[in-house]
Design a protein around this motif. Structure first.
Motif, PDB file in Angstrom:
ATOM      1  N   GLU A 229     -19.094   3.203 -66.179  1.00 10.86           N
ATOM      2  CA  GLU A 229     -17.946   3.858 -66.804  1.00 10.86           C
ATOM      3  C   GLU A 229     -17.307   4.897 -65.892  1.00 10.86           C
ATOM      4  N   GLU A 230     -18.103   5.559 -65.055  1.00  4.54           N
ATOM      5  CA  GLU A 230     -17.547   6.514 -64.085  1.00  4.54           C
ATOM      6  C   GLU A 230     -16.630   5.792 -63.092  1.00  4.54           C
TER       7      GLU A 230
ATOM      8  N   ALA B   4     -13.402   4.807 -64.876  1.00  6.27           N
ATOM      9  CA  ALA B   4     -12.581   6.005 -65.065  1.00  6.27           C
ATOM     10  C   ALA B   4     -11.917   6.440 -63.762  1.00  6.27           C
TER      11      ALA B   4
ATOM     12  N   GLU C 260      -7.891   6.770 -62.991  1.00  4.56           N
ATOM     13  CA  GLU C 260      -7.273   8.001 -62.493  1.00  4.56           C
ATOM     14  C   GLU C 260      -6.460   7.750 -61.226  1.00  4.56           C
TER      15      GLU C 260
ATOM     16  N   THR D 299      -8.131  -0.349 -71.272  1.00  5.93           N
ATOM     17  CA  THR D 299      -9.560  -0.659 -71.258  1.00  5.93           C
ATOM     18  C   THR D 299      -9.925  -1.165 -72.651  1.00  5.93           C
TER      19      THR D 299
END
Length: 200
Positions: A59-60, A63, A67, A82
Motif C-alpha cells: 500500500e505504501e 500511495a 502522489e 484505486t
C-alpha cells in the motif's frame, strides 16, 4: 487462491444431475457478494481468484505512485482510481479485475456500476505480492493488452523491477522496458512523465 471453473459442457439427459451447475459468472458474483471487506475477487481466464487485503509495503508503494502522478501529470484532468472494477474482454466470460491503480480522466466512472469498461483508462498498475505475482506477470498482461489499455505498469517486488508495457497489440504489448527499482522509470504517452522508484 485460484478456483477452476466448473465444466461448461452439458451432460446428456441420462447423466444430468438434479441440480444445475453454476456458471463461472454466477460463481464469481456469489463470491464477490460474500467476500469480506478489503478482499478482492477477480475472474481471469476461467479462474476465480480471491485476494486478501494487501500488506503495508504494498500500500505504501501504491500511495507513492499516486502522489507522483498527482505531482507530475501534465493533464490536470487525470485522476487516480484505486479499487475500481474493470470488465475486460476475454475469450469466454468477461474478465473482471480490480487493479491496484487505474489512471483515467475525471468523470470516467461517475455512474453507480460495480464494473466498468476499460475504454477511458490510460494506465493500470499492479504491485506484485507473493500470491499474485504470476498472474500480474502473465494473465494480466494478456487481459490489459486485449482491452487495449495503453500502459501497464507492474512494480515487481519479488524481482525488484518496474516493468512498463506499452503499445498493446492482440494479447500482448509490443514494447516492454524493465527498470531496477530505485531508478527513474519513464512512462510513455499518454502519461509522459518519469516515475522515481527510489521512494519505494
Amino acid at each position: 487462491m485460484a478456483m477452476p471453473l466448473p465444466a461448461s459442457d452439458e451432460a446428456s439427459p441420462v447423466e444430468r444431475p438434479d441440480f444445475e451447475v453454476a456458471t463461472a459468472r454466477e460463481t464469481f458474483e456469489l463470491f464477490s457478494a460474500q467476500a469480506p471487506r478489503g478482499w478482492r475477487v477477480e475472474l481471469i481466464e476461467g479462474e476465480i481468484y480471491v485476494v486478501p487485503p494487501a500488506n503495508g509495503e504494498h500500500e505504501e508503494i501504491v500511495a507513492e505512485v499516486v502522489e507522483q502522478v498527482i505531482a507530475r501529470r501534465s493533464d490536470k484532468a487525470l485522476r487516480n482510481f484505486t479499487g475500481i472494477g474493470l470488465s475486460l474482454p476475454g475469450t469466454g466470460d468477461p474478465v473482471r479485475v480490480i487493479p491496484d491503480l487505474a489512471i483515467a480522466p475525471k468523470g470516467s466512472f461517475g455512474d453507480k456500476q460495480d464494473w466498468h469498461a476499460p475504454d477511458p483508462v490510460l494506465l493500470v498498475a499492479e504491485v506484485t505480492s507473493a500470491s499474485t505475482a504470476s498472474r500480474d506477470r502473465v494473465q494480466k498482461i494478456r487481459a490489459y493488452a486485449r482491452a487495449r489499455i495503453p500502459v501497464y505498469l507492474m512494480i515487481d517486488r519479488e524481482a525488484d523491477e518496474a516493468v512498463v508495457c506499452s503499445e498493446p497489440h492482440g494479447d500482448d504489448y509490443t514494447h516492454k522496458s524493465i527498470h531496477k527499482l530505485g531508478t527513474e522509470v519513464p512512462l510513455p504517452a499518454p502519461l509522459g512523465f518519469t516515475l522515481d522508484t527510489a521512494a519505494f
